[in-house]
Design a protein around this motif. Structure first.
Motif, mmCIF file in Angstrom:
data_model
loop_
_atom_site.group_PDB
_atom_site.id
_atom_site.type_symbol
_atom_site.label_atom_id
_atom_site.label_comp_id
_atom_site.label_asym_id
_atom_site.label_seq_id
_atom_site.Cartn_x
_atom_site.Cartn_y
_atom_site.Cartn_z
ATOM 1 N N VAL A 242 -9.087 -5.723 7.629
ATOM 2 C CA VAL A 242 -8.304 -4.537 7.958
ATOM 3 C C VAL A 242 -8.782 -3.379 7.088
ATOM 4 N N ARG A 243 -8.650 -2.184 7.596
ATOM 5 C CA ARG A 243 -8.997 -0.969 6.855
ATOM 6 C C ARG A 243 -7.766 -0.080 6.807
ATOM 7 N N ILE B 220 0.880 -1.170 0.000
ATOM 8 C CA ILE B 220 0.000 0.000 0.000
ATOM 9 C C ILE B 220 0.916 1.219 0.000
ATOM 10 N N LEU B 221 0.732 2.125 -0.956
ATOM 11 C CA LEU B 221 1.593 3.301 -1.076
ATOM 12 C C LEU B 221 0.771 4.579 -0.923
ATOM 13 N N ILE B 222 1.377 5.581 -0.297
ATOM 14 C CA ILE B 222 0.751 6.889 -0.104
ATOM 15 C C ILE B 222 1.783 7.945 -0.477
ATOM 16 N N LEU C 144 -3.917 9.200 3.916
ATOM 17 C CA LEU C 144 -3.995 10.661 3.938
ATOM 18 C C LEU C 144 -2.790 11.184 3.167
ATOM 19 N N PRO C 145 -2.912 11.282 1.840
ATOM 20 C CA PRO C 145 -1.760 11.720 1.059
ATOM 21 C C PRO C 145 -1.418 13.174 1.347
ATOM 22 N N PRO D 66 -9.540 14.224 0.102
ATOM 23 C CA PRO D 66 -8.577 14.513 1.158
ATOM 24 C C PRO D 66 -8.042 13.249 1.839
ATOM 25 N N TYR D 67 -8.750 12.110 1.676
ATOM 26 C CA TYR D 67 -8.273 10.836 2.207
ATOM 27 C C TYR D 67 -8.936 9.724 1.403
ATOM 28 N N GLN D 68 -8.392 8.535 1.513
ATOM 29 C CA GLN D 68 -8.952 7.391 0.804
ATOM 30 C C GLN D 68 -8.989 6.209 1.751
ATOM 31 N N ILE D 69 -10.127 5.540 1.785
ATOM 32 C CA ILE D 69 -10.301 4.359 2.627
ATOM 33 C C ILE D 69 -10.279 3.122 1.734
#
Length: 124
Positions: free
Chosen positions: A105-106, A68-70, A110-111, A96-99
């Protein structure tokens, strides 16, 4: 479940950074990790990100875990909206964020953003 985390890789043409990433990837595989989260500054410069993504993609695909990359402040403008980084990689890029919901798991990405929106502050 085993989730590993790293950040600030600042990948560029320097082989030392790529070897460090390879060490991290090998360790996650050795420890039977299910996820590796790389939060921020995968690449050192945004303009280099487009050139180096092709080098990163096969590395991430060589492993059984998902990455998972941000994006971070150094590479914030170096990605298209939904960059393809391999079959075992998910890029959380939405503002503004991605779920990203998984079975057990979640992940909440928050890039990096120039300004933090009220939606993010309300969410936090």
């Amino acid at each position: 479940m085993r989730i590993f985390h790293t950040s600030d890789l600042h990948l560029n043409e320097d082989e030392t950074r790529w070897k460090a990433l390879q060490t991290v990837l090998n360790k996650v595989q050795e420890e039977k990790g299910e996820y590796l989260v790389i939060s921020g500054d995968v690449f050192h410069k945004a303009f280099k990100a487009s050139l180096l993504r092709d080098r990163l993609r096969p590395l991430l695909d060589d492993y059984s875990f998902e990455t998972i990359l941000i994006r971070g402040n150094h590479d914030a403008n170096g990605y298209p909206q939904n960059p393809y980084l391999g079959d075992n990689a998910t890029f959380l890029n939405d503002e503004p964020y991605q779920i990203d919901e998984r079975e057990d798991v979640r992940f909440i990405g928050l890039p990096y953003q120039d300004k933090v929106s009220e939606r993010v502050l309300d969410f936090i």
